[in-house]
Design a protein around this motif. Sequence first.
Motif, PDB file in Angstrom:
ATOM      1  N   VAL A  26       0.861  -1.171   0.000  1.00  0.00           N
ATOM      2  CA  VAL A  26       0.000   0.000   0.000  1.00  0.00           C
ATOM      3  C   VAL A  26       0.900   1.225   0.000  1.00  0.00           C
ATOM      4  CG1 VAL A  26      -1.730   1.299   1.299  1.00  0.00           C
ATOM      5  CG2 VAL A  26      -1.820  -1.200   1.265  1.00  0.00           C
ATOM      6  N   ILE A  27       0.687   2.103  -0.961  1.00  0.00           N
ATOM      7  CA  ILE A  27       1.459   3.341  -1.055  1.00  0.00           C
ATOM      8  C   ILE A  27       0.487   4.495  -0.853  1.00  0.00           C
ATOM      9  CG2 ILE A  27       2.838   4.827  -2.563  1.00  0.00           C
ATOM     10  CD1 ILE A  27       3.680   2.242  -4.047  1.00  0.00           C
ATOM     11  N   ILE A  28       0.835   5.397   0.038  1.00  0.00           N
ATOM     12  CA  ILE A  28       0.027   6.587   0.265  1.00  0.00           C
ATOM     13  C   ILE A  28       0.810   7.773  -0.285  1.00  0.00           C
ATOM     14  CG2 ILE A  28      -1.040   8.092   1.981  1.00  0.00           C
ATOM     15  CD1 ILE A  28      -1.213   5.605   3.821  1.00  0.00           C
ATOM     16  N   ARG A  29       0.238   8.463  -1.253  1.00  0.00           N
ATOM     17  CA  ARG A  29       0.878   9.659  -1.820  1.00  0.00           C
ATOM     18  C   ARG A  29       0.140  10.877  -1.285  1.00  0.00           C
ATOM     19  NH1 ARG A  29       0.923   6.403  -6.595  1.00  0.00           N
ATOM     20  NH2 ARG A  29       3.049   5.731  -7.017  1.00  0.00           N
ATOM     21  N   ILE A  64       2.014  15.200   5.518  1.00  0.00           N
ATOM     22  CA  ILE A  64       1.521  14.165   6.435  1.00  0.00           C
ATOM     23  C   ILE A  64       0.571  14.835   7.421  1.00  0.00           C
ATOM     24  CG2 ILE A  64       2.146  12.468   8.178  1.00  0.00           C
ATOM     25  CD1 ILE A  64       4.752  12.038   6.708  1.00  0.00           C
ATOM     26  N   SER A  65      -0.710  14.698   7.131  1.00  0.00           N
ATOM     27  CA  SER A  65      -1.751  15.295   7.974  1.00  0.00           C
ATOM     28  C   SER A  65      -2.207  14.275   9.017  1.00  0.00           C
ATOM     29  CB  SER A  65      -2.934  15.704   7.095  1.00  0.00           C
ATOM     30  OG  SER A  65      -3.506  14.547   6.506  1.00  0.00           O
ATOM     31  N   ASP A 121      -3.724   8.765  10.668  1.00  0.00           N
ATOM     32  CA  ASP A 121      -4.786   7.851  11.107  1.00  0.00           C
ATOM     33  C   ASP A 121      -4.925   6.668  10.155  1.00  0.00           C
ATOM     34  OD1 ASP A 121      -5.323   9.434  13.291  1.00  0.00           O
ATOM     35  OD2 ASP A 121      -7.070  10.417  12.392  1.00  0.00           O
ATOM     36  N   ILE A 122      -4.819   6.928   8.858  1.00  0.00           N
ATOM     37  CA  ILE A 122      -4.897   5.847   7.872  1.00  0.00           C
ATOM     38  C   ILE A 122      -3.739   4.875   8.073  1.00  0.00           C
ATOM     39  CG2 ILE A 122      -4.683   5.309   5.405  1.00  0.00           C
ATOM     40  CD1 ILE A 122      -6.230   7.969   4.908  1.00  0.00           C
ATOM     41  N   GLN A 123      -2.540   5.406   8.272  1.00  0.00           N
ATOM     42  CA  GLN A 123      -1.365   4.558   8.477  1.00  0.00           C
ATOM     43  C   GLN A 123      -1.523   3.705   9.732  1.00  0.00           C
ATOM     44  OE1 GLN A 123       2.282   6.618   9.365  1.00  0.00           O
ATOM     45  NE2 GLN A 123       3.529   4.828   8.907  1.00  0.00           N
ATOM     46  N   ILE A 124      -1.950   4.306  10.822  1.00  0.00           N
ATOM     47  CA  ILE A 124      -2.146   3.579  12.075  1.00  0.00           C
ATOM     48  C   ILE A 124      -3.214   2.502  11.915  1.00  0.00           C
ATOM     49  CG2 ILE A 124      -3.038   3.806  14.440  1.00  0.00           C
ATOM     50  CD1 ILE A 124      -1.596   6.594  14.469  1.00  0.00           C
ATOM     51  N   GLY A 177       3.949  -2.223  14.030  1.00  0.00           N
ATOM     52  CA  GLY A 177       4.638  -0.954  14.230  1.00  0.00           C
ATOM     53  C   GLY A 177       4.757  -0.468  15.657  1.00  0.00           C
ATOM     54  N   TYR A 178       3.997  -1.032  16.573  1.00  0.00           N
ATOM     55  CA  TYR A 178       4.117  -0.572  17.957  1.00  0.00           C
ATOM     56  C   TYR A 178       5.246  -1.283  18.706  1.00  0.00           C
ATOM     57  CZ  TYR A 178       0.794  -4.467  18.602  1.00  0.00           C
ATOM     58  OH  TYR A 178       0.151  -5.676  18.563  1.00  0.00           O
ATOM     59  N   PHE A 179       6.009  -2.125  18.010  1.00  0.00           N
ATOM     60  CA  PHE A 179       7.232  -2.700  18.560  1.00  0.00           C
ATOM     61  C   PHE A 179       8.421  -1.959  17.968  1.00  0.00           C
ATOM     62  CE2 PHE A 179       4.421  -6.187  19.548  1.00  0.00           C
ATOM     63  CZ  PHE A 179       4.926  -6.668  20.748  1.00  0.00           C
ATOM     64  N   MET A 180       9.482  -1.837  18.760  1.00  0.00           N
ATOM     65  CA  MET A 180      10.654  -1.094  18.310  1.00  0.00           C
ATOM     66  C   MET A 180      11.905  -1.654  18.977  1.00  0.00           C
ATOM     67  SD  MET A 180      11.350   2.917  18.833  1.00  0.00           S
ATOM     68  CE  MET A 180      12.924   3.607  18.395  1.00  0.00           C
ATOM     69  N   ARG A 181      12.962  -1.783  18.183  1.00  0.00           N
ATOM     70  CA  ARG A 181      14.234  -2.198  18.770  1.00  0.00           C
ATOM     71  C   ARG A 181      14.777  -1.033  19.586  1.00  0.00           C
ATOM     72  NH1 ARG A 181      18.833  -6.080  17.752  1.00  0.00           N
ATOM     73  NH2 ARG A 181      17.503  -7.073  16.234  1.00  0.00           N
ATOM     74  N   VAL A 182      15.253  -1.341  20.808  1.00  0.00           N
ATOM     75  CA  VAL A 182      15.777  -0.295  21.680  1.00  0.00           C
ATOM     76  C   VAL A 182      17.201  -0.577  22.136  1.00  0.00           C
ATOM     77  CG1 VAL A 182      13.529   0.540  22.477  1.00  0.00           C
ATOM     78  CG2 VAL A 182      14.685  -1.309  23.731  1.00  0.00           C
ATOM     79  N   SER A 183      17.728  -1.738  21.762  1.00  0.00           N
ATOM     80  CA  SER A 183      19.123  -2.066  22.036  1.00  0.00           C
ATOM     81  C   SER A 183      19.494  -3.248  21.154  1.00  0.00           C
ATOM     82  CB  SER A 183      19.348  -2.418  23.514  1.00  0.00           C
ATOM     83  OG  SER A 183      18.782  -3.667  23.811  1.00  0.00           O
TER      84      SER A 183
END
Length: 151
Positions: free
Chosen positions: A16-19, A23-24, A29-32, A94-100
């Motif tokens: 999915v590509i959003i053009r 970034i409003s 909201d669409i991305q989330i 996306g709510y996971f993130m590497r932190v170390s």
Amino acid sequence: MKILIEVDKHIKENEVIIRCNEISEEIKDIQITLNDRLSHKKHITFYKGDTEYYLSLEEVLFFDTEESGICAHTTNNIYQVKYKLYELEELLPGYFMRVSKSTILNVNHIYSITRSLSSSSKVEFQNTHKQVYVSRYYYKPLKIKLLEKRK
């Protein structure tokens, strides 16, 4: 806003590509919404001894590397997973993130961050004694992600 769907039988994975011209809030909201929708389709099997568990990823506080392999920590339990951290990075929503080098955390469960200028900052989670450390390299990206989440 217009929506366009192109069918290409030669692609291997849908994308999915959003053009947009900026970034409003609507775009965010669409991305989330898309990320959340897609994250429900991702399943990881968790192990404890000879038993398999099927938990929701939302329950996981963090994944970390231990001597026995990669462990998933929830508020009250620790489970084994059969993935490497770099594989989890690709697989997790996306709510996971590497932190170390050895930890990926669920930013939705962060209760507090104690900043340390000289070394790793400490992240604590609500309703548990468990904590992880964020390396200096990942501290700023984590803060940015937390600010984006609040908007």
